[in-house]
Design a protein around this motif. Structure first.
Motif, PDB file in Angstrom:
ATOM      1  N   GLU A 164       0.813  -1.220   0.000  1.00  0.00           N
ATOM      2  CA  GLU A 164       0.000   0.000   0.000  1.00  0.00           C
ATOM      3  C   GLU A 164       0.849   1.273   0.000  1.00  0.00           C
ATOM      4  OE1 GLU A 164      -3.127  -0.086   2.895  1.00  0.00           O
ATOM      5  OE2 GLU A 164      -3.851  -2.033   2.216  1.00  0.00           O
ATOM      6  N   MET A 165       1.974   1.203  -0.715  1.00  0.00           N
ATOM      7  CA  MET A 165       2.783   2.410  -0.872  1.00  0.00           C
ATOM      8  C   MET A 165       2.333   3.108  -2.153  1.00  0.00           C
ATOM      9  SD  MET A 165       6.579   1.368  -2.133  1.00  0.00           S
ATOM     10  CE  MET A 165       6.857   0.504  -3.640  1.00  0.00           C
ATOM     11  N   PRO A 166       2.461   4.426  -2.203  1.00  0.00           N
ATOM     12  CA  PRO A 166       2.063   5.137  -3.421  1.00  0.00           C
ATOM     13  C   PRO A 166       2.792   4.564  -4.642  1.00  0.00           C
ATOM     14  CG  PRO A 166       2.521   6.676  -1.650  1.00  0.00           C
ATOM     15  CD  PRO A 166       2.945   5.322  -1.161  1.00  0.00           C
ATOM     16  N   ASP A 167       2.044   4.294  -5.692  1.00  0.00           N
ATOM     17  CA  ASP A 167       2.600   3.647  -6.882  1.00  0.00           C
ATOM     18  C   ASP A 167       3.618   4.523  -7.608  1.00  0.00           C
ATOM     19  OD1 ASP A 167       2.639   1.264  -8.362  1.00  0.00           O
ATOM     20  OD2 ASP A 167       1.403   2.162  -9.930  1.00  0.00           O
ATOM     21  N   TRP A 168       3.487   5.837  -7.465  1.00  0.00           N
ATOM     22  CA  TRP A 168       4.421   6.728  -8.162  1.00  0.00           C
ATOM     23  C   TRP A 168       5.840   6.583  -7.641  1.00  0.00           C
ATOM     24  CZ3 TRP A 168       7.164  10.323  -5.457  1.00  0.00           C
ATOM     25  CH2 TRP A 168       6.687  10.680  -4.197  1.00  0.00           C
ATOM     26  N   ILE A 169       6.006   6.122  -6.410  1.00  0.00           N
ATOM     27  CA  ILE A 169       7.347   5.957  -5.848  1.00  0.00           C
ATOM     28  C   ILE A 169       8.144   4.942  -6.664  1.00  0.00           C
ATOM     29  CG2 ILE A 169       8.625   5.107  -3.830  1.00  0.00           C
ATOM     30  CD1 ILE A 169       6.453   6.402  -2.084  1.00  0.00           C
ATOM     31  N   ARG A 170       7.460   3.892  -7.128  1.00  0.00           N
ATOM     32  CA  ARG A 170       8.138   2.878  -7.946  1.00  0.00           C
ATOM     33  C   ARG A 170       8.630   3.460  -9.265  1.00  0.00           C
ATOM     34  NH1 ARG A 170       4.876  -2.703  -7.594  1.00  0.00           N
ATOM     35  NH2 ARG A 170       5.649  -2.754  -9.710  1.00  0.00           N
ATOM     36  N   ALA A 171       7.929   4.469  -9.779  1.00  0.00           N
ATOM     37  CA  ALA A 171       8.253   5.019 -11.098  1.00  0.00           C
ATOM     38  C   ALA A 171       9.313   6.120 -11.048  1.00  0.00           C
ATOM     39  CB  ALA A 171       6.986   5.555 -11.753  1.00  0.00           C
ATOM     40  N   VAL A 172       9.693   6.573  -9.870  1.00  0.00           N
ATOM     41  CA  VAL A 172      10.657   7.673  -9.758  1.00  0.00           C
ATOM     42  C   VAL A 172      11.991   7.325 -10.405  1.00  0.00           C
ATOM     43  CG1 VAL A 172      12.062   8.960  -8.088  1.00  0.00           C
ATOM     44  CG2 VAL A 172       9.606   8.781  -7.769  1.00  0.00           C
ATOM     45  N   VAL A 173      12.368   6.070 -10.345  1.00  0.00           N
ATOM     46  CA  VAL A 173      13.672   5.669 -10.880  1.00  0.00           C
ATOM     47  C   VAL A 173      13.711   5.763 -12.416  1.00  0.00           C
ATOM     48  CG1 VAL A 173      13.201   3.200 -11.051  1.00  0.00           C
ATOM     49  CG2 VAL A 173      15.511   3.977 -10.592  1.00  0.00           C
ATOM     50  N   VAL A 174      12.562   5.766 -13.074  1.00  0.00           N
ATOM     51  CA  VAL A 174      12.537   5.812 -14.542  1.00  0.00           C
ATOM     52  C   VAL A 174      13.113   7.128 -15.075  1.00  0.00           C
ATOM     53  CG1 VAL A 174      11.086   5.655 -16.599  1.00  0.00           C
ATOM     54  CG2 VAL A 174      10.652   4.137 -14.655  1.00  0.00           C
ATOM     55  N   PRO A 175      12.617   8.299 -14.667  1.00  0.00           N
ATOM     56  CA  PRO A 175      13.246   9.528 -15.190  1.00  0.00           C
ATOM     57  C   PRO A 175      14.681   9.703 -14.710  1.00  0.00           C
ATOM     58  CG  PRO A 175      11.580  10.073 -13.549  1.00  0.00           C
ATOM     59  CD  PRO A 175      11.451   8.603 -13.826  1.00  0.00           C
ATOM     60  N   VAL A 176      14.982   9.221 -13.511  1.00  0.00           N
ATOM     61  CA  VAL A 176      16.361   9.313 -13.024  1.00  0.00           C
ATOM     62  C   VAL A 176      17.283   8.494 -13.930  1.00  0.00           C
ATOM     63  CG1 VAL A 176      17.914   8.726 -11.114  1.00  0.00           C
ATOM     64  CG2 VAL A 176      15.698   9.786 -10.638  1.00  0.00           C
ATOM     65  N   GLY A 177      16.872   7.268 -14.263  1.00  0.00           N
ATOM     66  CA  GLY A 177      17.666   6.412 -15.136  1.00  0.00           C
ATOM     67  C   GLY A 177      17.864   7.007 -16.518  1.00  0.00           C
ATOM     68  N   PHE A 178      16.790   7.508 -17.106  1.00  0.00           N
ATOM     69  CA  PHE A 178      16.915   8.112 -18.433  1.00  0.00           C
ATOM     70  C   PHE A 178      17.709   9.413 -18.375  1.00  0.00           C
ATOM     71  CE2 PHE A 178      13.407   5.281 -19.739  1.00  0.00           C
ATOM     72  CZ  PHE A 178      13.962   4.796 -20.908  1.00  0.00           C
ATOM     73  N   GLY A 179      17.577  10.165 -17.279  1.00  0.00           N
ATOM     74  CA  GLY A 179      18.369  11.388 -17.114  1.00  0.00           C
ATOM     75  C   GLY A 179      19.854  11.082 -17.030  1.00  0.00           C
ATOM     76  N   LEU A 180      20.205  10.066 -16.242  1.00  0.00           N
ATOM     77  CA  LEU A 180      21.611   9.668 -16.140  1.00  0.00           C
ATOM     78  C   LEU A 180      22.125   9.129 -17.474  1.00  0.00           C
ATOM     79  CD1 LEU A 180      21.667   7.995 -12.617  1.00  0.00           C
ATOM     80  CD2 LEU A 180      22.663  10.192 -13.276  1.00  0.00           C
ATOM     81  N   GLY A 181      21.258   8.415 -18.197  1.00  0.00           N
ATOM     82  CA  GLY A 181      21.641   7.931 -19.524  1.00  0.00           C
ATOM     83  C   GLY A 181      21.908   9.085 -20.476  1.00  0.00           C
ATOM     84  N   ALA A 182      21.059  10.114 -20.429  1.00  0.00           N
ATOM     85  CA  ALA A 182      21.250  11.292 -21.285  1.00  0.00           C
ATOM     86  C   ALA A 182      22.571  11.985 -20.957  1.00  0.00           C
ATOM     87  CB  ALA A 182      20.078  12.259 -21.113  1.00  0.00           C
ATOM     88  N   ILE A 183      22.885  12.074 -19.667  1.00  0.00           N
ATOM     89  CA  ILE A 183      24.153  12.692 -19.260  1.00  0.00           C
ATOM     90  C   ILE A 183      25.335  11.888 -19.793  1.00  0.00           C
ATOM     91  CG2 ILE A 183      25.639  13.172 -17.264  1.00  0.00           C
ATOM     92  CD1 ILE A 183      23.001  13.889 -15.744  1.00  0.00           C
ATOM     93  N   GLN A 184      25.235  10.570 -19.722  1.00  0.00           N
ATOM     94  CA  GLN A 184      26.334   9.726 -20.225  1.00  0.00           C
ATOM     95  C   GLN A 184      26.518   9.901 -21.731  1.00  0.00           C
ATOM     96  OE1 GLN A 184      28.651   7.998 -18.653  1.00  0.00           O
ATOM     97  NE2 GLN A 184      27.781   8.632 -16.709  1.00  0.00           N
ATOM     98  N   TYR A 185      25.422   9.976 -22.478  1.00  0.00           N
ATOM     99  CA  TYR A 185      25.549  10.173 -23.925  1.00  0.00           C
ATOM    100  C   TYR A 185      26.085  11.565 -24.248  1.00  0.00           C
ATOM    101  CZ  TYR A 185      23.705   5.683 -25.210  1.00  0.00           C
ATOM    102  OH  TYR A 185      23.560   4.336 -25.390  1.00  0.00           O
ATOM    103  N   PHE A 186      25.722  12.579 -23.453  1.00  0.00           N
ATOM    104  CA  PHE A 186      26.289  13.917 -23.627  1.00  0.00           C
ATOM    105  C   PHE A 186      27.798  13.864 -23.402  1.00  0.00           C
ATOM    106  CE2 PHE A 186      27.657  17.935 -21.634  1.00  0.00           C
ATOM    107  CZ  PHE A 186      27.459  18.778 -22.709  1.00  0.00           C
ATOM    108  N   MET A 187      28.210  13.169 -22.349  1.00  0.00           N
ATOM    109  CA  MET A 187      29.637  13.039 -22.063  1.00  0.00           C
ATOM    110  C   MET A 187      30.351  12.254 -23.157  1.00  0.00           C
ATOM    111  SD  MET A 187      29.373  12.532 -17.962  1.00  0.00           S
ATOM    112  CE  MET A 187      31.092  12.215 -17.729  1.00  0.00           C
ATOM    113  N   ASN A 188      29.659  11.285 -23.750  1.00  0.00           N
ATOM    114  CA  ASN A 188      30.235  10.525 -24.863  1.00  0.00           C
ATOM    115  C   ASN A 188      30.470  11.443 -26.074  1.00  0.00           C
ATOM    116  OD1 ASN A 188      31.237   8.098 -25.913  1.00  0.00           O
ATOM    117  ND2 ASN A 188      29.310   7.693 -26.949  1.00  0.00           N
TER     118      ASN A 188
END
Length: 172
Positions: free
Chosen positions: A127-151
């Motif tokens: 019974e935890m808010p479902d949005w908490i599970r989804a928080v890692v999705v934008p974080v993951g894609f954000g970190l991926g974008a940073i890695q490709y920028f660095m590439n």
């Protein structure tokens, strides 16, 4: 720029710990649930939910890590046949398009989180808010974008061809 690389190294270290801990915790949790179900004929209600949450965490936390290590999915049949200068230009282009795509998906994920918060949906077992599970999705894609920028940056500055910020096309 040195500070940027030090922050990147710290993010990589934290990501490695998250990935290793997530996989180990998921394995222990799900194996314990199987043992409990077989020996005691009782299943832990939250085990599947936590296992799914950990799977989401590991999957999306691994995006930036895979990009950094040059372990992302790529098709090399045409790429490998090209001359090195063209490969370098193509890698910069591919990294740019991937970075833009990841930023776009990151914003879509943030909108999804806002929508899920508005609905007030909770998970069934914990019974935890479902949005908490989804928080890692934008974080993951954000970190991926940073890695490709660095590439992109490393391929512009360095003479070697980098397929990830830690991996050249010729090996490590």
């Amino acid at each position: 720029m040195k500070l940027f690389w030090k922050i990147d190294d710290l993010i990589s270290l934290i990501t490695e710990w998250i990935l290793a801990s997530g996989i180990l915790l998921m394995a222990v949790l799900l194996i314990c649930n199987v043992v409990s179900r077989k020996i005691f004929a009782k299943s832990m209600a939250s085990a599947d939910e936590l296992g799914g949450t950990l799977l989401i965490l590991v999957t999306f936390a691994g995006i930036g890590y895979a990009a950094r290590k040059g372990r992302h999915i790529r098709m090399t049949a045409i790429f490998d046949a090209l001359p090195p200068k063209v490969q370098k230009r193509l890698m910069i282009f591919i990294s740019f398009v991937t970075m833009i795509t990841y930023v776009y998906v990151c914003f879509i994920a943030l909108e999804y989180i806002e929508y899920t918060k508005m609905l007030g949906k909770v998970t069934s077992a914990l019974e935890m808010p479902d949005w908490i599970r989804a928080v890692v999705v934008p974080v993951g894609f954000g970190l991926g974008a940073i890695q490709y920028f660095m590439n992109i940056i490393i391929n512009i500055k360095e003479p070697e061809l980098y397929i990830g910020t830690e991996k050249t096309a010729g090996g490590e």
